[in-house]
Design an enzyme around this catalytic site. Structure first.
Site, PDB file in Angstrom:
ATOM      1  N   LYS A  48     -10.029  -4.159  -3.304  1.00  0.00           N
ATOM      2  CA  LYS A  48     -10.810  -2.924  -3.404  1.00  0.00           C
ATOM      3  C   LYS A  48     -10.016  -1.829  -4.087  1.00  0.00           C
ATOM      4  O   LYS A  48     -10.568  -0.964  -4.733  1.00  0.00           O
ATOM      5  CB  LYS A  48     -11.083  -2.391  -1.999  1.00  0.00           C
ATOM      6  CG  LYS A  48     -12.118  -3.075  -1.217  1.00  0.00           C
ATOM      7  CD  LYS A  48     -12.064  -2.396   0.159  1.00  0.00           C
ATOM      8  CE  LYS A  48     -13.003  -2.980   1.143  1.00  0.00           C
ATOM      9  NZ  LYS A  48     -12.720  -2.429   2.486  1.00  0.00           N
ATOM     10  N   LYS A  91      -4.536 -11.033  -5.626  1.00  0.00           N
ATOM     11  CA  LYS A  91      -5.822 -11.126  -4.926  1.00  0.00           C
ATOM     12  C   LYS A  91      -6.799 -10.053  -5.410  1.00  0.00           C
ATOM     13  O   LYS A  91      -6.384  -8.973  -5.841  1.00  0.00           O
ATOM     14  CB  LYS A  91      -5.623 -11.078  -3.413  1.00  0.00           C
ATOM     15  CG  LYS A  91      -5.431  -9.700  -2.843  1.00  0.00           C
ATOM     16  CD  LYS A  91      -5.659  -9.704  -1.325  1.00  0.00           C
ATOM     17  CE  LYS A  91      -5.832  -8.295  -0.828  1.00  0.00           C
ATOM     18  NZ  LYS A  91      -6.961  -8.004  -0.026  1.00  0.00           N
ATOM     19  N   LYS A 118       0.817  -1.220   0.000  1.00  0.00           N
ATOM     20  CA  LYS A 118       0.000   0.000   0.000  1.00  0.00           C
ATOM     21  C   LYS A 118       0.844   1.261   0.000  1.00  0.00           C
ATOM     22  O   LYS A 118       0.425   2.295  -0.493  1.00  0.00           O
ATOM     23  CB  LYS A 118      -0.987   0.000   1.178  1.00  0.00           C
ATOM     24  CG  LYS A 118      -2.044  -1.089   1.036  1.00  0.00           C
ATOM     25  CD  LYS A 118      -3.306  -0.809   1.828  1.00  0.00           C
ATOM     26  CE  LYS A 118      -4.313  -1.930   1.575  1.00  0.00           C
ATOM     27  NZ  LYS A 118      -5.584  -1.773   2.302  1.00  0.00           N
TER      28      LYS A 118
HETATM   29  P1  ATP Z   1      -8.533  -4.792  -0.210  1.00  0.00           P
HETATM   30  O1  ATP Z   1      -7.213  -5.458  -0.166  1.00  0.00           O
HETATM   31  O2  ATP Z   1      -9.503  -5.382  -1.159  1.00  0.00           O
HETATM   32  O3  ATP Z   1      -8.433  -3.293  -0.285  1.00  0.00           O
HETATM   33  P2  ATP Z   1      -8.841  -4.890   2.581  1.00  0.00           P
HETATM   34  O4  ATP Z   1      -8.161  -6.089   3.113  1.00  0.00           O
HETATM   35  O5  ATP Z   1      -8.156  -3.580   2.711  1.00  0.00           O
HETATM   36  O6  ATP Z   1      -9.245  -5.175   1.131  1.00  0.00           O
HETATM   37  P3  ATP Z   1     -11.167  -4.934   4.318  1.00  0.00           P
HETATM   38  O7  ATP Z   1     -12.521  -4.507   3.925  1.00  0.00           O
HETATM   39  O8  ATP Z   1     -10.673  -4.294   5.547  1.00  0.00           O
HETATM   40  O9  ATP Z   1     -10.291  -4.680   3.058  1.00  0.00           O
HETATM   41  O10 ATP Z   1     -11.094  -6.492   4.452  1.00  0.00           O
HETATM   42  C1  ATP Z   1     -12.067  -7.207   5.075  1.00  0.00           C
HETATM   43  C2  ATP Z   1     -11.715  -8.656   5.075  1.00  0.00           C
HETATM   44  O11 ATP Z   1     -11.701  -9.172   3.735  1.00  0.00           O
HETATM   45  C3  ATP Z   1     -10.355  -8.999   5.680  1.00  0.00           C
HETATM   46  O12 ATP Z   1     -10.524 -10.080   6.575  1.00  0.00           O
HETATM   47  C4  ATP Z   1      -9.526  -9.447   4.489  1.00  0.00           C
HETATM   48  O13 ATP Z   1      -8.576 -10.414   4.846  1.00  0.00           O
HETATM   49  C5  ATP Z   1     -10.584 -10.033   3.582  1.00  0.00           C
HETATM   50  N1  ATP Z   1     -10.196 -10.016   2.167  1.00  0.00           N
HETATM   51  C6  ATP Z   1      -9.783  -8.949   1.459  1.00  0.00           C
HETATM   52  N2  ATP Z   1      -9.524  -9.293   0.177  1.00  0.00           N
HETATM   53  C7  ATP Z   1      -9.779 -10.630   0.084  1.00  0.00           C
HETATM   54  C8  ATP Z   1      -9.697 -11.584  -0.981  1.00  0.00           C
HETATM   55  N3  ATP Z   1      -9.323 -11.236  -2.201  1.00  0.00           N
HETATM   56  N4  ATP Z   1     -10.038 -12.863  -0.724  1.00  0.00           N
HETATM   57  C9  ATP Z   1     -10.432 -13.236   0.512  1.00  0.00           C
HETATM   58  N5  ATP Z   1     -10.527 -12.393   1.561  1.00  0.00           N
HETATM   59  C10 ATP Z   1     -10.202 -11.093   1.349  1.00  0.00           C
HETATM   60  N1  LTN Z   2      -6.641  -4.761   8.778  1.00  0.00           N
HETATM   61  C1  LTN Z   2      -7.839  -5.336   8.254  1.00  0.00           C
HETATM   62  C2  LTN Z   2      -9.083  -4.779   8.879  1.00  0.00           C
HETATM   63  C3  LTN Z   2      -9.047  -4.875  10.357  1.00  0.00           C
HETATM   64  C4  LTN Z   2      -9.247  -6.045  11.157  1.00  0.00           C
HETATM   65  C5  LTN Z   2      -9.101  -5.619  12.506  1.00  0.00           C
HETATM   66  C6  LTN Z   2      -9.532  -7.378  10.871  1.00  0.00           C
HETATM   67  C7  LTN Z   2      -8.781  -3.848  11.213  1.00  0.00           C
HETATM   68  N2  LTN Z   2      -8.839  -4.286  12.488  1.00  0.00           N
HETATM   69  C8  LTN Z   2      -9.220  -6.511  13.550  1.00  0.00           C
HETATM   70  C9  LTN Z   2      -9.646  -8.264  11.944  1.00  0.00           C
HETATM   71  C10 LTN Z   2      -9.476  -7.842  13.256  1.00  0.00           C
HETATM   72  C11 LTN Z   2      -7.872  -5.126   6.762  1.00  0.00           C
HETATM   73  O1  LTN Z   2      -7.325  -4.199   6.277  1.00  0.00           O
HETATM   74  N3  LTN Z   2      -8.547  -5.948   6.075  1.00  0.00           N
END
Ligand code: ATP
Ligand code: LTN
Length: 325
Positions: free
Chosen positions: A197, A194, A112
């Site tokens: 978003k 993966k 990121k």
């Molecule tokens: P992104 O990487 O898409 O911006 P994020 O991890 O920042 O997503 P969150 O909305 O905070 O976004 O994630 C919520 C949950 O979705 C987390 O537990 C993350 O591990 C899971 N997750 C994100 N992308 C995937 C994916 N491609 N496949 C499975 N689980 C995912």
């Molecule tokens: N970091 C995670 C979102 C997240 C989370 C948490 C998940 C923030 N605090 C506590 C599990 C438990 C992400 O970006 N997907």
């Protein structure tokens, strides 16, 4: 005593089917067995610049998504992170025991922050500490997340163990819950990456709020790999991913899916996958519309109060151990 679950998602961008299959679907499945806390982590969202009005709206919209996915406010506690100020307070405390080296190893920061540490925000760097605080405040046993969060969970465990060692037993050390299938749903356009978003190419993701037409087009245009059979095969990431999505959305077993598509080609498979996805999303999107702001606040406010009662107890104990109070 019933074991506790904590998880959260960021109110940024649009949630996609990867977020649902990797995380939300399991939150729903686990809420009967555990005392569950599901948080909308808006303080995490500002690690990257957000438009204030959009962030405010996305925060409530994410509560709608949790509810539409099946998180039941009668059984689970749903709340907004910033309504419980202890999250930020514990994060500061933990930042004093975390080490630069362990944060530097976090791969999500490298992604990121686009490899440019000089220009990346400090919040983006220290964000895993806030995540650890989220989890540890609730004396959490289990954290259901996608594969990409595994490293952050390991850091959380390390911080909990270090604090317990140095100041006496204070935190429960949580376990990750990463599903066997669906923990890393891949982009439809680049199946080695993966679904994300923050991907600029919307064609790679199926968003939970995409309409039927858009979903069908995205699936039709999804890249495929060489080979013609419709099978689970790690060496063919594209079909493996599409078939995993099909399997999890229809709640079928692997063998059933393979038998069902034996002798069929990509065209027929993609048509069925599109249909199954649309069939899943239609009622989901109907449910999203059901919750007006007033209903949401009537869920989120008591949610925050319940969360705060537990969080403040943990923080008071932490301060006591540290000599702050
Ligand atoms: P992104 O990487 O898409 O911006 P994020 O991890 O920042 O997503 P969150 O909305 O905070 O976004 O994630 C919520 C949950 O979705 C987390 O537990 C993350 O591990 C899971 N997750 C994100 N992308 C995937 C994916 N491609 N496949 C499975 N689980 C995912
Ligand atoms: N970091 C995670 C979102 C997240 C989370 C948490 C998940 C923030 N605090 C506590 C599990 C438990 C992400 O970006 N997907």
């Amino acid at each position: 005593m019933t074991k506790r679950i904590f998880s959260g998602a960021q109110p940024t961008g649009q949630l996609h089917i990867g977020n649902y299959l990797g995380a939300l679907k399991n939150w729903v499945a686990l809420q009967d067995e555990y005392e569950a806390f599901y948080c909308i982590v808006n303080l995490h969202a500002i690690t990257l610049p957000q438009e204030p009005a959009a962030l405010r709206k996305a925060t409530l919209d994410l509560a709608r998504i949790y509810l539409a996915a099946g998180v039941d406010p009668e059984r689970s506690t749903i709340f907004i992170q910033s309504d419980v100020p202890e999250h930020a307070e514990l994060a500061w405390t933990l930042s004093c025991i975390a080490r630069m080296g362990e944060l530097e190893r976090m791969t999500q920061f490298k992604d990121k922050g686009k490899g440019n540490a000089e220009r990346a925000g400090v919040g983006l760097f220290t964000y895993p500490i806030l995540m650890a605080a989220d989890i540890l405040l609730y004396q959490t046993d289990l954290v259901p997340v996608g594969q990409d969060q595994k490293q952050h969970l390991e850091l959380t465990r390390d911080l909990a163990e270090r604090f317990n060692r140095d100041y006496g037993e204070t935190f429960r050390v949580p376990e990750p819950y990463i599903p066997q299938a669906g923990a890393s749903i891949k982009s439809l356009q680049e199946p080695e990456r993966k679904m994300s978003k923050s991907d600029e190419n919307a064609a790679g993701s199926i968003f939970l709020l995409d309409d039927a037409d858009t979903v069908t087009k995205k699936i039709k245009r999804a890249v495929t790999d060489s080979g013609t059979t419709i099978e689970f095969d790690e060496t063919r990431p594209a079909i493996n991913n599409l078939l995993t999505i099909y399997r999890l959305l229809t709640n079928k077993r692997e063998e059933e899916c393979v038998a069902h598509f034996a002798g069929k080609g990509y065209g027929a498979f993609k048509a069925e996958l599109a249909e199954a996805t649309v069939e899943f999303l239609r009622p989901f999107q109907e449910r999203v519309k059901q919750y007006d702001d007033e209903t949401l606040l009537a869920i989120l406010k008591p949610g925050a109060e319940k969360a705060r009662a537990i969080a403040s107890e943990t923080l008071a104990n932490v301060y006591l151990k540290l000599g702050i109070k």
